[in-house]
Design an enzyme around this catalytic site. Structure first.
Site, mmCIF file in Angstrom:
data_model
loop_
_atom_site.group_PDB
_atom_site.id
_atom_site.type_symbol
_atom_site.label_atom_id
_atom_site.label_comp_id
_atom_site.label_asym_id
_atom_site.label_seq_id
_atom_site.Cartn_x
_atom_site.Cartn_y
_atom_site.Cartn_z
ATOM 1 N N LYS A 148 36.681 52.507 12.088
ATOM 2 C CA LYS A 148 35.313 52.404 11.588
ATOM 3 C C LYS A 148 34.724 53.811 11.531
ATOM 4 C CE LYS A 148 31.032 49.776 12.513
ATOM 5 N NZ LYS A 148 30.411 48.784 13.416
ATOM 6 N N SER A 162 28.534 44.775 11.237
ATOM 7 C CA SER A 162 28.579 46.018 10.496
ATOM 8 C C SER A 162 29.996 46.573 10.278
ATOM 9 C CB SER A 162 27.757 47.079 11.222
ATOM 10 O OG SER A 162 28.336 47.363 12.484
ATOM 11 N N SER A 193 29.062 42.951 15.679
ATOM 12 C CA SER A 193 29.568 43.674 14.511
ATOM 13 C C SER A 193 31.082 43.675 14.336
ATOM 14 C CB SER A 193 29.071 45.119 14.530
ATOM 15 O OG SER A 193 27.726 45.155 14.132
#
Lengths: 97, 485, 471
Positions: free
Chosen positions: B75, B150, B174
């Site tokens: 990420k 996210s 997330s």
């Protein structure tokens, strides 16, 4: 619709150091009000006790030995600086000094 | 092109050990797949050159661990030295870090190959990854749907089989919520299990890095190498790292499982509750006991989450000021102008909204009314979870209230993203580990996931249940059409 | 005019004497090239986290103890949020809710006797960067960012410039002797901000903060200046506004920096990156027991040893001398002689060659020999002056040095021979003595000392001479 006053939006924008375009202010007057009304629910929640959880870990802070470790070469330290001046970081003149 | 990346990690490991394949074969195949799936927008930055270099370097080395030579992506809020780290924000569009996150060091030590950085919501603020400065990633099961967020990019990359493993981060769901939307396994470990050093913080007291994978076993393998005490993170735990695969394959008979009533309440779509109920029946049949329980304050999690997350974010993101790194506005006329225009131009709408509300929540007397009270209730919520874990091994329920929704659904209501995560936030509040394991599809063929919550540091037990369900259901979780394989 | 009462409260920031910074392992160094003592933590890079230096906790605890504070045995840190270029994260990690020490006091001497200045709290925090300014830009040096500080906040207990200065002198002495800080105001390792107000009534007047005062005496100047300035304004019928002023040492006046915003909005909240820190009772006890002897205890001890008050003052002002002297407390040497040497001949020598005691050849053993030799009369101060350079520069024992200088201790027989000889040659003086002329003995003494070239122990000479004259 419920909304914050213009001054209130400008105040929080100043706290957060964000400038707002004219057309944004109105949107934030509504958005921020919605969020603030939402978090206001907390006032009605009855808690067990006053104890606060500042971090979910149960261990205590472990302290570091007072030893000097690796440091950055100043060129490396300056690498991402948008405005540098020799081996200093440059900013517009600070007002409060 | 070969299809080694469709094999299990254990099979790949065997081939590498027997020198039937080389790491470079995996890397080439990986980039080939990424190229084919460009439209899914799972990546922000790729590092082909270094990945190839690393793969070739590894040819001379002994295959000494199960993840040796395996490609991985991170990420884009996990700091990688010399590799652009943007947090999906204009603020860090051109930011090249000068240090590595602790998890990155661990991956490098185990000779995993970092392929690139995954798309996400800007600074992890969102539940659909649509706040990304680089555009939203798409759900591989239906490109008209959101990926969730996210950690959308990390999840999409694995779900679409571009790469076997990624790392995400989970502040209020997330990792788990997008994993649920896209049909992959995602784990948010116990707070303190994985070092946060080098994770750009959203809310420091909630953030945790965790693995995303195609299946349960591989997830546990990745947790094995990223878990552990880090001298650079005071909140990381000294608790011994165990082999998280060790209980996988064990029988679940006698396991005591709780289902919070809130998790099966009206806020959850019926199609999801139906699927979860099927699992509950299955588990009962296989000898687990299931009780429905109340967990005090669980329904307040959204409120206290909103307060804590926005307050901490307002402070954590204060450092983006145009002085030392990142975006800096042109020709500032004074200090205030430098701050205000840099942050106005560098941050997106969602981020600004949360920073402003967060600043308000901490300002003057508000800190007492909101933040401190939220911490008090948070303590109470943690205690009520602890009470539940005195009696039960695990807690289960859905991860999301709905399946992935339309990519064009309005972003207008600033509260929507918080409601999307109502079921996954409570674990972050209590610092507990939570995971997603896919349990099927709705009638539109969109994945549905089960949330498993464990007591602190009991990830192994969660993997045991997840692996059991995975094996029982034996779902086909590969979204690719026949032409895609 | 005199009916106005002045009230002063003081905030002192003192940098702690550690090797590394508080939240990172960069060096805590003063005077290095700009931005060469930093790492990503000091620069406030995204993703970095603080660690906590154990020495900081120890030194801050010491400070809290010497300030007679109650100790918060469970404490956490807080974030103080404000945007300023010298504040790398735009929040400062400090202690707001649980300062390490609260409710302490410092006792000062005033014209009206002793007075307790109450300490509201002492808390731990990180220092900011250093900045230099020109007309259109400022330059930042992050070497100081993250240097550990304690901030010591008094109650508004001081009522004059003299009391404020006495408090600062006392505080400086306490911190210096506890080895907490080197308290160099000129290098910024001790910084004072004063809150000054004047009032005719029991209620406090408007609080004016004065920053950037570069010496303790200037604190006095600044307070007196503020006293006069504020009263003059009030007398003109003006109302004062809370504001922050800067001391200007060129004009000995204060200059307006900024009017305080309505209530500082620092948005404090507990620092989630640092779990609770707990100080066990054993730990507190251990730290307390290892605090170096305070200046007050030293003074008491020196006074009991017979050292003059003037010398005591000099010793206390020079920590090195005091520490050196204290090494010999258990050795039962004459501390009066020892302190005279250290403040006199030895200090002069060190001054002359710009040296410190550590880089001379004066070992502890040799120092004891010298003091004892002077004490017993084996040598006198004149001889010591002669051999001083060798004592300091040569790796030899005192006896060997005396030997090299031809200074031999005379045997008693030799001495008696000399005395007898002198008496035989000075019959007149002997008779004078016997007739009660006291001056005669002084003359004879002089003759003997001359003959022995000063190598004889005067006490012994007087003793033997008297004996022989009485025969």
């Amino acid at each position: 619709m419920n909304k914050l006053s213009r001054e209130e939006v400008e105040h929080v924008a100043h706290l957060a150091r964000i400038s707002l375009e004219e057309n944004e202010i109105e949107k934030y007057q509504i958005d921020l009000k919605m969020l603030m009304d939402d978090v206001d629910k907390i006032k009605d929640i009855k808690n067990y006790d006053e104890e606060m959880l500042i971090t979910p870990v149960s261990h205590k802070a472990e302290l570091r030995k007072d030893e000097v470790g690796e440091m950055l070469d100043y060129k490396e330290a300056m690498k991402n600086v948008p405005r540098s001046n020799g081996n200093f970081v440059e900013v517009p003149v600070m007002i409060n000094e | 092109m070969s299809n080694y990346l469709d094999l299990s990690i254990q099979e790949i490991n065997k081939l590498l050990k027997e020198k039937q394949i080389k790491p470079i074969d995996l890397v080439n195949e990986c980039f080939d797949r990424i190229e084919k799936n460009k439209d899914l927008n799972a990546f922000i930055t790729l590092d082909k050159e270094n990945a190839i270099k690393k793969a070739i370097e590894l040819e001379g080395k002994e295959v000494d661990n199960p993840l040796f030579g395996i490609p991985i992506a991170l990420k884009d809020n996990i700091i990688t030295k010399d590799l652009r780290t943007t947090c999906a924000s204009r603020m860090l569009e051109n930011f090249i870090p000068i240090y590595n996150a602790t998890v990155v060091k661990k991956l490098i030590e185990k000779n995993m190959i970092i392929i690139g950085k995954c798309n996400m919501d800007e600074f992890a603020m969102g539940s659909t990854s649509r706040t990304s400065y680089f555009g939203a990633p798409l759900n591989p099961w239906n490109k008209e749907r959101v990926s969730g967020g996210s950690s959308g990019g990390s999840v999409v990359a694995v779900a679409s089989r571009q790469i076997p493993l990624t790392l995400g981060s989970d502040t209020g769901g997330s990792i788990r919520q997008p994993s649920s939307y896209c049909g992959v396994v995602g784990m948010k470990p116990t707070y303190g299990r994985v070092s946060r050093y080098g994770l750009v913080p959203y809310a420091s007291s909630l953030d945790q890095i965790g693995p995303v994978s195609r299946n349960v076993y591989e997830n546990a393998l990745l947790l094995n190498i990223i878990a552990g005490k880090d001298e650079l993170d005071l909140t990381s735990s000294r608790k011994e790292v165990e082999d998280y695969t060790r209980l996988i394959g064990e029988d679940i008979k006698g396991m005591k499982i709780a289902v919070p009533n809130y998790f099966m309440s009206d806020i959850v779509d019926k199609e999801i509750k139906d699927k979860v109920n099927e699992i509950i029946e299955l588990l009962k049949e296989k000898g687990a006991t299931i009780d429905y329980i109340d967990i005090d304050f669980i329904e307040n999690a959204v409120t206290i989450y909103q307060i804590i997350v926005m307050a901490e974010a307002s402070s954590n993101l204060a450092r983006f000021d145009g002085i030392r790194y990142g975006y800096s506005c042109e020709n500032p006329k004074d200090m205030e102008d430098l701050y205000k225009r840099t942050r106005q131009e560098g941050f997106g709408t969602e981020v600004k909204r949360r920073i402003m509300v967060g600043s308000y929540l901490l300002s003057g007397e508000n800190a007492n009314v909101y933040y401190n009270k939220a911490l008090q209730i948070r303590d109470d919520l943690k205690k009520s979870f602890e009470k539940a874990f005195e009696k039960y091994d695990l807690i289960i329920g859905p991860n999301a209230t709905t399946v992935a929704y339309g990519i064009n659904a309005k972003l207008d209501d600033p509260r929507q993203t918080f409601f999307d995560d109502a079921l996954v936030m409570p674990t972050n509040m209590a610092g507990l580990p939570g995971m997603n394991v896919p349990i099927g599809f709705n009638n539109e063929n969109m994945p549905i996931g089960l949330q498993i919550i464990g007591n602190s540091f009991e990830e192994a037990k969660m993997y045991k249940l997840a692996a059991f369900i995975e094996k029982e259901l034996n779902l086909n979780l590969d979204p690719r059409g026949e032409n895609n394989g | 005019m005199d009916s106005y009462k002045t009230t002063v409260g003081i905030e002192v920031h003192a940098e702690l004497k550690t090797k590394s910074k508080i939240f990172s392992s960069s060096a805590n160094n003063y005077g290095k090239m700009a931005n060469t003592c930093t790492n990503v933590i000091d620069l406030g890079y995204p993703g970095v986290l603080p660690t906590l230096n154990e020495e900081v906790i120890k030194l801050a605890l010491r400070a809290a103890l010497v300030l007679n504070c109650k100790i918060n045995k469970t404490m956490h840190f807080d974030r103080k949020n404000y945007f300023y270029p010298d504040n790398p994260k735009n929040y400062q990690i400090t202690q707001n809710r649980t300062p390490i020490g609260v409710d302490g006091y410092v006792e000062i001497d005033t014209n009206n006797g002793k007075k307790k200045i109450r300490i509201h709290d002492i808390h731990i925090e990180e220092d900011t960067c250093k900045s230099v300014h020109s007309s259109n830009k400022s330059l930042l040096d992050f070497n100081r960012a993250g240097v550990p500080l304690v901030e010591i906040v008094t109650e508004a207990d001081m009522s004059s410039a003299e009391e404020a200065m006495a408090y600062l002198e006392k505080l400086r002495e306490l911190l210096l002797y506890a080895d907490v800080s080197d308290c160099k105001i000129e290098e910024g390792s001790m910084r004072c901000d004063c809150n000054v107000s004047v009032s005719k009534t029991e209620k406090y007047g408007t609080k004016i903060e004065v920053k950037n005062i570069g010496s303790i005496s200037n604190v006095g100047v600044a307070i007196n200046y503020e006293h006069d300035r504020q009263i003059a304004l009030l007398e003109k019928g003006e109302t004062l506004k809370e504001e922050t002023r800067r001391f200007d040492d060129k004009t000995n006046s204060t200059v307006l920096m900024r009017v305080k915003e309505t209530g500082n909005d620092y948005r404090y909240f507990p620092e989630p990156d640092i779990p609770y820190v707990t100080l066990t009772d054993e730990y507190v006890k251990e730290v307390e027991e290892n605090i170096p002897m305070t200046a007050d205890k030293r003074k008491e001890f020196y006074l009991a040893s017979g050292i003059s008050e003037i010398n005591i003052k000099k010793i206390i002002q020079n920590r090195t001398v005091s520490d050196y002297l204290n090494k010999f407390i258990d050795k039962k040497i004459n501390l009066v002689i020892a302190s005279n040497l250290l403040l006199g001949d030895i200090a002069a020598y060190l001054n002359k060659y710009e040296m410190t005691l550590e880089n001379t050849k004066l070992t502890d053993d040799k120092f004891v020999e010298v003091v004892n030799a002077l004490d017993s009369g084996k040598i006198n101060s004149k001889i010591f002056k002669e051999i001083l350079e060798d004592v300091m520069e040569q790796d030899l024992s005192l006896d060997k040095i005396l030997d090299n200088h031809g200074v031999k201790e005379m045997s008693k027989d030799e001495l008696l021979d000399i005395i007898k000889n002198i008496l035989d040659n000075n019959e007149q003086s002997v008779n004078d003595y016997k007739n009660g002329n006291d001056r005669a003995i002084k003359f004879l003494m002089g003759q003997i000392m001359k003959e022995t070239k000063g190598n004889a122990n005067p006490t012994l000479v007087t003793e033997e001479l008297t004996k022989m004259l009485e025969k």
